[in-house]
Write a protein that holds these residues in place. Structure first.
Motif, PDB file in Angstrom:
ATOM      1  N   MET A  17       0.832  -1.211   0.000  1.00 39.47           N
ATOM      2  CA  MET A  17       0.000   0.000   0.000  1.00 39.47           C
ATOM      3  C   MET A  17       0.862   1.255   0.000  1.00 39.47           C
ATOM      4  SD  MET A  17      -3.250  -0.686   2.464  1.00 39.47           S
ATOM      5  CE  MET A  17      -2.586  -1.884   3.605  1.00 39.47           C
ATOM      6  N   GLU A  18       1.940   1.233   0.771  1.00 39.56           N
ATOM      7  CA  GLU A  18       2.834   2.389   0.813  1.00 39.56           C
ATOM      8  C   GLU A  18       3.488   2.615  -0.547  1.00 39.56           C
ATOM      9  OE1 GLU A  18       5.216   1.345   4.198  1.00 39.56           O
ATOM     10  OE2 GLU A  18       3.803   2.305   5.583  1.00 39.56           O
ATOM     11  N   LYS A  19       3.834   1.540  -1.220  1.00 36.85           N
ATOM     12  CA  LYS A  19       4.393   1.638  -2.567  1.00 36.85           C
ATOM     13  C   LYS A  19       3.353   2.235  -3.527  1.00 36.85           C
ATOM     14  CE  LYS A  19       6.552  -1.325  -6.053  1.00 36.85           C
ATOM     15  NZ  LYS A  19       6.939  -2.703  -6.384  1.00 36.85           N
ATOM     16  N   LYS A  20       2.122   1.774  -3.425  1.00 35.55           N
ATOM     17  CA  LYS A  20       1.032   2.298  -4.253  1.00 35.55           C
ATOM     18  C   LYS A  20       0.812   3.784  -3.972  1.00 35.55           C
ATOM     19  CE  LYS A  20      -2.839   2.498  -6.652  1.00 35.55           C
ATOM     20  NZ  LYS A  20      -2.841   2.570  -8.094  1.00 35.55           N
ATOM     21  N   PHE A  32      -6.466   3.243   4.539  1.00 38.58           N
ATOM     22  CA  PHE A  32      -6.110   1.833   4.741  1.00 38.58           C
ATOM     23  C   PHE A  32      -4.800   1.712   5.530  1.00 38.58           C
ATOM     24  CE2 PHE A  32      -8.210   0.938   0.360  1.00 38.58           C
ATOM     25  CZ  PHE A  32      -9.473   1.090   0.910  1.00 38.58           C
ATOM     26  N   ILE A  33      -3.813   2.504   5.148  1.00 32.46           N
ATOM     27  CA  ILE A  33      -2.511   2.469   5.823  1.00 32.46           C
ATOM     28  C   ILE A  33      -2.672   2.808   7.304  1.00 32.46           C
ATOM     29  CG2 ILE A  33      -0.292   3.688   6.016  1.00 32.46           C
ATOM     30  CD1 ILE A  33      -0.269   3.774   2.906  1.00 32.46           C
ATOM     31  N   ASN A  34      -3.458   3.823   7.604  1.00 31.98           N
ATOM     32  CA  ASN A  34      -3.674   4.203   9.005  1.00 31.98           C
ATOM     33  C   ASN A  34      -4.317   3.069   9.793  1.00 31.98           C
ATOM     34  OD1 ASN A  34      -2.554   6.737   8.700  1.00 31.98           O
ATOM     35  ND2 ASN A  34      -4.514   7.735   8.302  1.00 31.98           N
ATOM     36  N   GLU A  35      -5.303   2.420   9.209  1.00 31.31           N
ATOM     37  CA  GLU A  35      -5.986   1.328   9.906  1.00 31.31           C
ATOM     38  C   GLU A  35      -5.067   0.125  10.094  1.00 31.31           C
ATOM     39  OE1 GLU A  35      -9.159  -0.390  11.971  1.00 31.31           O
ATOM     40  OE2 GLU A  35      -8.731   1.678  11.397  1.00 31.31           O
ATOM     41  N   TYR A  36      -4.297  -0.225   9.073  1.00 27.13           N
ATOM     42  CA  TYR A  36      -3.360  -1.341   9.196  1.00 27.13           C
ATOM     43  C   TYR A  36      -2.323  -1.034  10.270  1.00 27.13           C
ATOM     44  CZ  TYR A  36      -4.799  -4.375   5.321  1.00 27.13           C
ATOM     45  OH  TYR A  36      -5.470  -5.267   4.519  1.00 27.13           O
ATOM     46  N   ASN A  37      -1.818   0.195  10.298  1.00 22.34           N
ATOM     47  CA  ASN A  37      -0.852   0.576  11.328  1.00 22.34           C
ATOM     48  C   ASN A  37      -1.472   0.521  12.722  1.00 22.34           C
ATOM     49  OD1 ASN A  37       1.655   1.030  10.038  1.00 22.34           O
ATOM     50  ND2 ASN A  37       0.891   2.948   9.194  1.00 22.34           N
ATOM     51  N   SER A  69     -11.886   2.267  -8.288  1.00 21.45           N
ATOM     52  CA  SER A  69     -10.917   2.026  -9.356  1.00 21.45           C
ATOM     53  C   SER A  69     -11.380   0.892 -10.254  1.00 21.45           C
ATOM     54  CB  SER A  69      -9.557   1.660  -8.754  1.00 21.45           C
ATOM     55  OG  SER A  69      -8.642   1.301  -9.759  1.00 21.45           O
ATOM     56  N   SER A  70     -10.981   0.960 -11.502  1.00 28.61           N
ATOM     57  CA  SER A  70     -11.297  -0.133 -12.422  1.00 28.61           C
ATOM     58  C   SER A  70     -10.091  -1.059 -12.621  1.00 28.61           C
ATOM     59  CB  SER A  70     -11.745   0.433 -13.775  1.00 28.61           C
ATOM     60  OG  SER A  70     -10.716   1.225 -14.318  1.00 28.61           O
ATOM     61  N   ASP A  71      -8.984  -0.738 -11.965  1.00 29.15           N
ATOM     62  CA  ASP A  71      -7.773  -1.545 -12.069  1.00 29.15           C
ATOM     63  C   ASP A  71      -7.709  -2.508 -10.884  1.00 29.15           C
ATOM     64  OD1 ASP A  71      -5.328  -2.663 -12.529  1.00 29.15           O
ATOM     65  OD2 ASP A  71      -4.182  -0.813 -12.270  1.00 29.15           O
ATOM     66  N   TYR A  72      -8.266  -3.703 -11.066  1.00 27.84           N
ATOM     67  CA  TYR A  72      -8.365  -4.663  -9.981  1.00 27.84           C
ATOM     68  C   TYR A  72      -7.114  -5.518  -9.819  1.00 27.84           C
ATOM     69  CZ  TYR A  72     -13.367  -3.612 -10.356  1.00 27.84           C
ATOM     70  OH  TYR A  72     -14.587  -2.990 -10.411  1.00 27.84           O
ATOM     71  N   LYS A  73      -6.246  -5.516 -10.798  1.00 27.80           N
ATOM     72  CA  LYS A  73      -5.066  -6.382 -10.760  1.00 27.80           C
ATOM     73  C   LYS A  73      -3.860  -5.598 -10.228  1.00 27.80           C
ATOM     74  CE  LYS A  73      -6.682  -9.508 -14.266  1.00 27.80           C
ATOM     75  NZ  LYS A  73      -6.382 -10.257 -15.460  1.00 27.80           N
ATOM     76  N   GLN A  74      -3.903  -5.362  -8.923  1.00 25.99           N
ATOM     77  CA  GLN A  74      -2.827  -4.624  -8.275  1.00 25.99           C
ATOM     78  C   GLN A  74      -2.331  -5.444  -7.086  1.00 25.99           C
ATOM     79  OE1 GLN A  74      -3.316  -0.270  -8.051  1.00 25.99           O
ATOM     80  NE2 GLN A  74      -5.469  -0.653  -8.586  1.00 25.99           N
ATOM     81  N   ASP A  75      -1.028  -5.458  -6.916  1.00 24.26           N
ATOM     82  CA  ASP A  75      -0.427  -6.295  -5.875  1.00 24.26           C
ATOM     83  C   ASP A  75      -0.985  -5.999  -4.486  1.00 24.26           C
ATOM     84  OD1 ASP A  75       1.134  -7.594  -7.745  1.00 24.26           O
ATOM     85  OD2 ASP A  75       2.884  -6.301  -7.428  1.00 24.26           O
ATOM     86  N   PHE A  76      -1.176  -4.727  -4.168  1.00 23.68           N
ATOM     87  CA  PHE A  76      -1.651  -4.413  -2.818  1.00 23.68           C
ATOM     88  C   PHE A  76      -3.071  -4.929  -2.592  1.00 23.68           C
ATOM     89  CE2 PHE A  76      -3.697  -0.854  -4.836  1.00 23.68           C
ATOM     90  CZ  PHE A  76      -4.765  -0.516  -4.005  1.00 23.68           C
ATOM     91  N   LEU A  77      -3.877  -4.997  -3.649  1.00 21.94           N
ATOM     92  CA  LEU A  77      -5.234  -5.537  -3.506  1.00 21.94           C
ATOM     93  C   LEU A  77      -5.205  -7.037  -3.218  1.00 21.94           C
ATOM     94  CD1 LEU A  77      -7.328  -3.747  -6.280  1.00 21.94           C
ATOM     95  CD2 LEU A  77      -7.544  -3.510  -3.805  1.00 21.94           C
TER      96      LEU A  77
END
Length: 92
Positions: A17-20, A32-37, A69-77
């Motif tokens: 997510m940070e990379k994204k 998302f990052i805040n919640e994961y942290n 987003s319409s780009d579902y093929k992302q590593d963070f997803l």
């Protein structure tokens, strides 16, 4: 699943997510990052203190992002999907 394995899933998703975020600067990724942290902080403080209530919001993050987003093929997803699957299987 051991809590250490779950922590690794969280950390992997967080790194992706940070990379994204560096590429896109999307505000939803910051949420998302805040919640994961926050959850990692709870686990690091006292892994026995993690509850389904603490994880409830995280079970919907992948779907939330896919609605923006319409780009579902992302590593963070994919990594977030792994976290959500672990929550549903081991913490619900």
């Amino acid at each position: 699943m051991q809590i250490s394995e779950f922590k690794c899933l969280l950390e992997r998703a967080l790194a992706l997510m940070e990379k994204k975020l560096l590429k896109s600067n999307e505000s939803i990724i910051k949420v998302f990052i805040n919640e994961y942290n926050r959850v990692l902080g709870i686990i690091n403080y006292d892994s026995k203190d993690i509850s389904n209530g603490e994880l409830r919001k995280m079970k919907m993050f992948t779907r939330m992002y896919m609605e923006t987003s319409s780009d579902y093929k992302q590593d963070f997803l994919y990594a977030m999907g792994d976290v959500e699957s672990a929550i549903k299987k081991h913490f619900s």
